[in-house]
Scaffold this motif. Structure first.
Motif, PDB file in Angstrom:
ATOM      1  N   GLY A 184       0.820  -1.209   0.000  1.00  0.00           N
ATOM      2  CA  GLY A 184       0.000   0.000   0.000  1.00  0.00           C
ATOM      3  C   GLY A 184       0.849   1.253   0.000  1.00  0.00           C
ATOM      4  N   ILE A 185       0.197   2.370  -0.260  1.00  0.00           N
ATOM      5  CA  ILE A 185       0.914   3.630  -0.402  1.00  0.00           C
ATOM      6  C   ILE A 185       0.034   4.754   0.152  1.00  0.00           C
ATOM      7  CG2 ILE A 185       0.082   4.209  -2.724  1.00  0.00           C
ATOM      8  CD1 ILE A 185       2.983   4.721  -3.507  1.00  0.00           C
ATOM      9  N   VAL A 186       0.651   5.703   0.851  1.00  0.00           N
ATOM     10  CA  VAL A 186      -0.090   6.813   1.452  1.00  0.00           C
ATOM     11  C   VAL A 186       0.687   8.103   1.228  1.00  0.00           C
ATOM     12  CG1 VAL A 186      -1.077   7.748   3.598  1.00  0.00           C
ATOM     13  CG2 VAL A 186      -0.790   5.311   3.365  1.00  0.00           C
ATOM     14  N   GLU A 225      -2.846  -2.501   6.385  1.00  0.00           N
ATOM     15  CA  GLU A 225      -2.146  -3.715   6.823  1.00  0.00           C
ATOM     16  C   GLU A 225      -2.803  -4.990   6.311  1.00  0.00           C
ATOM     17  OE1 GLU A 225      -1.630  -2.957  11.211  1.00  0.00           O
ATOM     18  OE2 GLU A 225       0.351  -3.768  10.715  1.00  0.00           O
ATOM     19  N   TYR A 226      -4.148  -4.948   6.223  1.00  0.00           N
ATOM     20  CA  TYR A 226      -4.897  -6.150   5.819  1.00  0.00           C
ATOM     21  C   TYR A 226      -4.458  -6.652   4.447  1.00  0.00           C
ATOM     22  CZ  TYR A 226      -7.594  -3.556   2.385  1.00  0.00           C
ATOM     23  OH  TYR A 226      -7.942  -2.845   1.277  1.00  0.00           O
ATOM     24  N   ARG A 227      -3.854  -5.782   3.637  1.00  0.00           N
ATOM     25  CA  ARG A 227      -3.462  -6.182   2.286  1.00  0.00           C
ATOM     26  C   ARG A 227      -2.217  -7.067   2.283  1.00  0.00           C
ATOM     27  NH1 ARG A 227      -5.254  -2.355  -1.781  1.00  0.00           N
ATOM     28  NH2 ARG A 227      -3.241  -2.391  -2.801  1.00  0.00           N
ATOM     29  N   GLY A 228      -1.509  -7.074   3.410  1.00  0.00           N
ATOM     30  CA  GLY A 228      -0.302  -7.881   3.504  1.00  0.00           C
ATOM     31  C   GLY A 228       0.928  -7.068   3.152  1.00  0.00           C
ATOM     32  N   TYR A 229       2.041  -7.318   3.856  1.00  0.00           N
ATOM     33  CA  TYR A 229       3.284  -6.588   3.613  1.00  0.00           C
ATOM     34  C   TYR A 229       4.396  -7.256   4.399  1.00  0.00           C
ATOM     35  CZ  TYR A 229       2.478  -4.549   8.225  1.00  0.00           C
ATOM     36  OH  TYR A 229       2.281  -4.382   9.573  1.00  0.00           O
ATOM     37  N   ASP A 230       5.635  -6.909   4.051  1.00  0.00           N
ATOM     38  CA  ASP A 230       6.766  -7.471   4.787  1.00  0.00           C
ATOM     39  C   ASP A 230       7.628  -6.401   5.443  1.00  0.00           C
ATOM     40  OD1 ASP A 230       8.668  -6.565   2.712  1.00  0.00           O
ATOM     41  OD2 ASP A 230       7.746  -8.138   1.500  1.00  0.00           O
ATOM     42  N   SER A 231       7.413  -5.130   5.057  1.00  0.00           N
ATOM     43  CA  SER A 231       8.159  -4.036   5.667  1.00  0.00           C
ATOM     44  C   SER A 231       7.397  -2.741   5.415  1.00  0.00           C
ATOM     45  CB  SER A 231       9.577  -3.950   5.096  1.00  0.00           C
ATOM     46  OG  SER A 231       9.559  -4.097   3.706  1.00  0.00           O
ATOM     47  N   ALA A 232       7.800  -1.696   6.095  1.00  0.00           N
ATOM     48  CA  ALA A 232       7.051  -0.441   5.979  1.00  0.00           C
ATOM     49  C   ALA A 232       7.958   0.740   6.269  1.00  0.00           C
ATOM     50  CB  ALA A 232       5.875  -0.438   6.965  1.00  0.00           C
ATOM     51  N   GLY A 233       7.558   1.904   5.751  1.00  0.00           N
ATOM     52  CA  GLY A 233       8.376   3.083   6.013  1.00  0.00           C
ATOM     53  C   GLY A 233       7.608   4.357   5.729  1.00  0.00           C
ATOM     54  N   ILE A 234       8.102   5.454   6.294  1.00  0.00           N
ATOM     55  CA  ILE A 234       7.536   6.771   6.008  1.00  0.00           C
ATOM     56  C   ILE A 234       8.664   7.781   5.796  1.00  0.00           C
ATOM     57  CG2 ILE A 234       5.428   6.384   7.360  1.00  0.00           C
ATOM     58  CD1 ILE A 234       6.597   8.285   9.506  1.00  0.00           C
ATOM     59  N   ALA A 287      12.080   6.987   8.050  1.00  0.00           N
ATOM     60  CA  ALA A 287      12.100   5.886   9.020  1.00  0.00           C
ATOM     61  C   ALA A 287      11.522   4.676   8.317  1.00  0.00           C
ATOM     62  CB  ALA A 287      11.265   6.234  10.246  1.00  0.00           C
ATOM     63  N   LYS A 288      12.206   3.539   8.415  1.00  0.00           N
ATOM     64  CA  LYS A 288      11.676   2.329   7.781  1.00  0.00           C
ATOM     65  C   LYS A 288      12.110   1.115   8.578  1.00  0.00           C
ATOM     66  CE  LYS A 288      15.214   2.518   4.127  1.00  0.00           C
ATOM     67  NZ  LYS A 288      15.386   2.508   2.676  1.00  0.00           N
ATOM     68  N   GLU A 289      11.360   0.044   8.404  1.00  0.00           N
ATOM     69  CA  GLU A 289      11.588  -1.124   9.232  1.00  0.00           C
ATOM     70  C   GLU A 289      11.090  -2.371   8.529  1.00  0.00           C
ATOM     71  OE1 GLU A 289      13.429  -2.686  11.828  1.00  0.00           O
ATOM     72  OE2 GLU A 289      13.154  -0.621  12.471  1.00  0.00           O
ATOM     73  N   LYS A 290      11.851  -3.420   8.633  1.00  0.00           N
ATOM     74  CA  LYS A 290      11.345  -4.725   8.209  1.00  0.00           C
ATOM     75  C   LYS A 290      10.389  -5.183   9.304  1.00  0.00           C
ATOM     76  CE  LYS A 290      12.791  -9.451   7.641  1.00  0.00           C
ATOM     77  NZ  LYS A 290      13.822 -10.392   7.986  1.00  0.00           N
ATOM     78  N   GLY A 291       9.224  -5.676   8.953  1.00  0.00           N
ATOM     79  CA  GLY A 291       8.297  -6.150   9.982  1.00  0.00           C
ATOM     80  C   GLY A 291       7.035  -5.318  10.032  1.00  0.00           C
ATOM     81  N   ARG A 292       6.492  -5.177  11.243  1.00  0.00           N
ATOM     82  CA  ARG A 292       5.157  -4.619  11.413  1.00  0.00           C
ATOM     83  C   ARG A 292       5.169  -3.092  11.523  1.00  0.00           C
ATOM     84  NH1 ARG A 292       3.333  -8.356   9.158  1.00  0.00           N
ATOM     85  NH2 ARG A 292       1.241  -7.687   9.720  1.00  0.00           N
ATOM     86  N   ILE A 293       3.983  -2.504  11.306  1.00  0.00           N
ATOM     87  CA  ILE A 293       3.842  -1.053  11.478  1.00  0.00           C
ATOM     88  C   ILE A 293       4.164  -0.679  12.930  1.00  0.00           C
ATOM     89  CG2 ILE A 293       2.298   0.945  11.221  1.00  0.00           C
ATOM     90  CD1 ILE A 293       2.632  -0.466   8.599  1.00  0.00           C
ATOM     91  N   ALA A 294       3.808  -1.573  13.857  1.00  0.00           N
ATOM     92  CA  ALA A 294       4.116  -1.314  15.270  1.00  0.00           C
ATOM     93  C   ALA A 294       5.625  -1.143  15.455  1.00  0.00           C
ATOM     94  CB  ALA A 294       3.589  -2.457  16.125  1.00  0.00           C
ATOM     95  N   ASP A 295       6.417  -1.916  14.727  1.00  0.00           N
ATOM     96  CA  ASP A 295       7.882  -1.780  14.813  1.00  0.00           C
ATOM     97  C   ASP A 295       8.320  -0.455  14.205  1.00  0.00           C
ATOM     98  OD1 ASP A 295       8.023  -4.392  15.847  1.00  0.00           O
ATOM     99  OD2 ASP A 295       7.982  -5.230  13.819  1.00  0.00           O
ATOM    100  N   LEU A 296       7.673  -0.082  13.094  1.00  0.00           N
ATOM    101  CA  LEU A 296       7.995   1.194  12.450  1.00  0.00           C
ATOM    102  C   LEU A 296       7.677   2.353  13.397  1.00  0.00           C
ATOM    103  CD1 LEU A 296       8.691   2.990   9.973  1.00  0.00           C
ATOM    104  CD2 LEU A 296       6.301   2.740   9.255  1.00  0.00           C
ATOM    105  N   THR A 321       3.761   0.384   2.548  1.00  0.00           N
ATOM    106  CA  THR A 321       3.930  -0.992   3.000  1.00  0.00           C
ATOM    107  C   THR A 321       4.409  -1.784   1.800  1.00  0.00           C
ATOM    108  OG1 THR A 321       1.552  -1.343   2.639  1.00  0.00           O
ATOM    109  CG2 THR A 321       2.280  -1.034   4.913  1.00  0.00           C
ATOM    110  N   ARG A 322       5.442  -2.591   2.028  1.00  0.00           N
ATOM    111  CA  ARG A 322       6.107  -3.275   0.901  1.00  0.00           C
ATOM    112  C   ARG A 322       5.764  -4.761   0.878  1.00  0.00           C
ATOM    113  NH1 ARG A 322      11.981  -5.454   0.126  1.00  0.00           N
ATOM    114  NH2 ARG A 322      12.100  -5.459  -2.149  1.00  0.00           N
ATOM    115  N   TRP A 323       5.562  -5.219  -0.322  1.00  0.00           N
ATOM    116  CA  TRP A 323       5.452  -6.649  -0.583  1.00  0.00           C
ATOM    117  C   TRP A 323       6.559  -6.917  -1.587  1.00  0.00           C
ATOM    118  CZ3 TRP A 323       1.525 -10.011   1.303  1.00  0.00           C
ATOM    119  CH2 TRP A 323       1.582 -11.316   0.766  1.00  0.00           C
ATOM    120  N   ALA A 324       7.678  -7.426  -1.108  1.00  0.00           N
ATOM    121  CA  ALA A 324       8.893  -7.498  -1.924  1.00  0.00           C
ATOM    122  C   ALA A 324       8.696  -8.262  -3.224  1.00  0.00           C
ATOM    123  CB  ALA A 324      10.005  -8.156  -1.121  1.00  0.00           C
ATOM    124  N   THR A 325       9.108  -7.664  -4.319  1.00  0.00           N
ATOM    125  CA  THR A 325       9.164  -8.391  -5.592  1.00  0.00           C
ATOM    126  C   THR A 325      10.614  -8.500  -6.066  1.00  0.00           C
ATOM    127  OG1 THR A 325       8.941  -6.414  -6.990  1.00  0.00           O
ATOM    128  CG2 THR A 325       6.903  -7.500  -6.299  1.00  0.00           C
TER     129      THR A 325
END
Ligand code: GLU
Length: 174
Positions: free
Chosen positions: A3-5, A25-34, A45-54, A71-75
């Motif tokens: 996803g993207i915001v 989050e419901y769409r699925g992801y493996d990392s996130a950042g802003i 700020a970015k983090e592998k894992g959950r938004i809570a970790d970010l 939110t990233r879904w690695a390709t």
């Protein structure tokens, strides 16, 4: 599927972005950042894992009236801190998030960026490096952005921050 915001407004973008990413989050992801743009610069700020970790990575006093989130879904490239978005151009002027796949990223690298150094293994980074390359050749950000899009084969939703532009962020979808 990721996803993207993006946000520009008269309040702190930080919570808007983090809450926006939580809604995705419901769409699925493996990392996130802003990324947050303030008059003093761009904070990433970015983090592998959950938004809570970010969330715990973002300084409590982080502020910006413009921001982008992802939110990233690695390709291309494994889930990791280095491969998480946002990605930045070499000088730090441009900061970008991208959902989708750039099918010709390797061709574009050979053709335009043979001497560039990459910070990630993603197909995405080629986009932000191209935008800066064209801007360095004298194009406005809008021209550099449009020129770069004309070279891309694949799918993309993009948010871009130009740290030298205090009015606008550019976005594009295909
Ligand atoms: N292709 C990009 C990457 O692997 C973006 C993936 C996505 O849409 O989240 O980083």
């Amino acid at each position: 599927m990721c996803g993207i915001v993006g946000f520009i407004g008269k309040k702190n973008a930080k919570e808007v972005l983090l809450e926006g990413l939580e809604k995705l989050e419901y769409r699925g992801y493996d990392s996130a950042g802003i990324a947050l743009k303030s008059p003093t610069g761009v904070l990433v700020a970015k983090e592998k894992g959950r938004i809570a970790d970010l969330r715990s990575e973002v300084p409590a006093d982080a502020f910006g009236e413009m921001g982008i989130g992802h939110t990233r879904w690695a390709t291309h490239g494994k889930p990791s801190h280095a491969n998480a978005h946002p990605h930045q151009s070499k000088s730090g002027r441009y900061t970008m998030v991208h959902n989708g796949v750039i099918e010709n990223y390797s061709l574009l690298t050979d053709q335009y960026l043979a001497d560039a150094s990459f910070e990630s293994d993603t197909d995405t980074e080629v986009i932000v490096l191209l935008i800066e390359m064209f801007a360095n050749q004298g194009m406005t950000t809008k021209e550099a952005f449009t020129k770069t899009l004309s070279l891309l084969h694949g799918s993309y939703a993009i948010c871009l921050i130009d740290n030298q532009d205090n009015e606008n962020a550019l976005r594009s979808e295909k």
